[in-house]
Design a protein around this motif. Sequence first.
Motif, PDB file in Angstrom:
ATOM      1  N   HIS A  31       8.964   9.443  -1.259  1.00 49.93           N
ATOM      2  CA  HIS A  31       9.763   8.255  -1.780  1.00 49.93           C
ATOM      3  C   HIS A  31       8.528   7.191  -1.258  1.00 49.93           C
ATOM      4  CE1 HIS A  31      13.333  10.433  -2.328  1.00 49.93           C
ATOM      5  NE2 HIS A  31      13.015  10.830  -1.312  1.00 49.93           N
ATOM      6  N   LYS A  39      16.250   1.582   2.485  1.00 47.50           N
ATOM      7  CA  LYS A  39      17.337   2.616   3.069  1.00 47.50           C
ATOM      8  C   LYS A  39      17.746   1.911   4.395  1.00 47.50           C
ATOM      9  CE  LYS A  39      18.821   6.102   1.664  1.00 47.50           C
ATOM     10  NZ  LYS A  39      20.040   6.558   0.912  1.00 47.50           N
ATOM     11  N   TYR A  67      14.931   4.969 -11.895  1.00 47.60           N
ATOM     12  CA  TYR A  67      15.361   5.335 -10.755  1.00 47.60           C
ATOM     13  C   TYR A  67      16.083   6.656 -10.806  1.00 47.60           C
ATOM     14  CZ  TYR A  67      16.860   5.259  -6.125  1.00 47.60           C
ATOM     15  OH  TYR A  67      17.179   5.921  -4.534  1.00 47.60           O
ATOM     16  N   PHE A  68      17.150   6.675 -12.059  1.00 47.17           N
ATOM     17  CA  PHE A  68      17.991   7.954 -12.202  1.00 47.17           C
ATOM     18  C   PHE A  68      16.745   9.099 -12.446  1.00 47.17           C
ATOM     19  CE2 PHE A  68      21.702   5.513 -13.101  1.00 47.17           C
ATOM     20  CZ  PHE A  68      22.383   6.168 -12.015  1.00 47.17           C
ATOM     21  N   MET A  71      15.160  10.296  -9.072  1.00 39.57           N
ATOM     22  CA  MET A  71      16.043  10.877  -7.933  1.00 39.57           C
ATOM     23  C   MET A  71      17.055  12.051  -8.616  1.00 39.57           C
ATOM     24  SD  MET A  71      15.131   9.183  -5.447  1.00 39.57           S
ATOM     25  CE  MET A  71      16.486   9.322  -4.237  1.00 39.57           C
ATOM     26  N   SER A  72      17.077  12.308  -9.857  1.00 39.19           N
ATOM     27  CA  SER A  72      17.880  13.098 -10.292  1.00 39.19           C
ATOM     28  C   SER A  72      17.302  14.349 -11.303  1.00 39.19           C
ATOM     29  CB  SER A  72      18.932  12.517 -10.889  1.00 39.19           C
ATOM     30  OG  SER A  72      19.724  11.640 -10.388  1.00 39.19           O
ATOM     31  N   GLU A  87      23.757  15.276 -11.580  1.00 37.94           N
ATOM     32  CA  GLU A  87      23.700  15.003 -10.088  1.00 37.94           C
ATOM     33  C   GLU A  87      23.413  13.816  -9.673  1.00 37.94           C
ATOM     34  OE1 GLU A  87      22.040  18.134  -7.622  1.00 37.94           O
ATOM     35  OE2 GLU A  87      23.271  19.749  -8.853  1.00 37.94           O
ATOM     36  N   HIS A  88      23.741  12.616 -10.203  1.00 35.59           N
ATOM     37  CA  HIS A  88      23.328  11.223  -9.837  1.00 35.59           C
ATOM     38  C   HIS A  88      23.331  10.809  -8.493  1.00 35.59           C
ATOM     39  CE1 HIS A  88      24.575   9.828 -14.125  1.00 35.59           C
ATOM     40  NE2 HIS A  88      24.994  11.058 -14.331  1.00 35.59           N
ATOM     41  N   HIS A  89      22.094  10.280  -8.159  1.00 34.65           N
ATOM     42  CA  HIS A  89      21.844   9.915  -6.845  1.00 34.65           C
ATOM     43  C   HIS A  89      21.849   8.163  -6.796  1.00 34.65           C
ATOM     44  CE1 HIS A  89      21.510  14.004  -4.965  1.00 34.65           C
ATOM     45  NE2 HIS A  89      20.647  14.254  -6.133  1.00 34.65           N
ATOM     46  N   GLU A  91      22.217   4.427  -5.717  1.00 41.12           N
ATOM     47  CA  GLU A  91      22.432   3.572  -4.328  1.00 41.12           C
ATOM     48  C   GLU A  91      23.156   2.497  -4.593  1.00 41.12           C
ATOM     49  OE1 GLU A  91      21.072   4.505  -1.673  1.00 41.12           O
ATOM     50  OE2 GLU A  91      19.515   6.007  -2.318  1.00 41.12           O
TER      51      GLU A  91
END
Length: 256
Positions: A31, A39, A67-68, A71-72, A87-89, A91
Amino acid sequence: MKAVILAGGLGTRISEETHLKPKPMIDIGGHPILWHIMKTYSAHGVNDFVICCGYKGYLIKEYFANYFLHMSDVTFDMKTNQVEVHEHHAEPWRVTLVDTGDDTMTGGRLKRVAKYLKDEEAFCFTYGDGLSDVNITEQLAFHKQHGKLATVTAVLPPGRFGALERDGDFVKGFIEKPRGDGGWINGGFFVLSPKVIDLIAEDATSWESEPLASLASSQELMAFEHAGFWQPMDTLREKNMLEDLWQSGRAPWKCW
């Protein structure tokens, strides 16, 4: 509460990475270091970010635009031209990306985003290349309590070299990388009133020079002491050290 993050510098001292991407986009544990900073703020309830872009800023925009995808897990149906995200992550972030110029100094970048801060009572402000376990919640309470225009996080810099413990010419032992020389330094992670932006003259103004000096001389700058973990990422060696901490599960800044 908003957090402004400087992410536009060239990062010349870590050119092994920054010839391809801006320094805040260098990965730690898969990341960008910018993500780790965000974060940290988010863990303390700060989820509205203004990112001051500059050098290769389009890469930062592309990262958040996709971003999706980063992260997914995703399925691309090429026949129907559809994308399914698994599996959406997500923020809880609102991210404003502002092009503040390739050559603008730190103060000038802050001045360029002033319109996004005019309605704020106070805002956070930091650099996009350093990690810490500073307690943002306690810092915000400290800033509110003292009532001055600015708070800077005071830190003891990490030692770069081991030291000799001596008795005259005799070496009695070794001290592994003692922290600093007893002097506290600017560790970033500021809390500021929007009024401080009036102290910034132009793009060529460095935040660390005239504005901070003016705040100090008028007794409007308070220090929030943080004796815990703080580490900038100026060199490849420091980047690798942060990576090792993350991979070992001992990253002190991971508070989420």
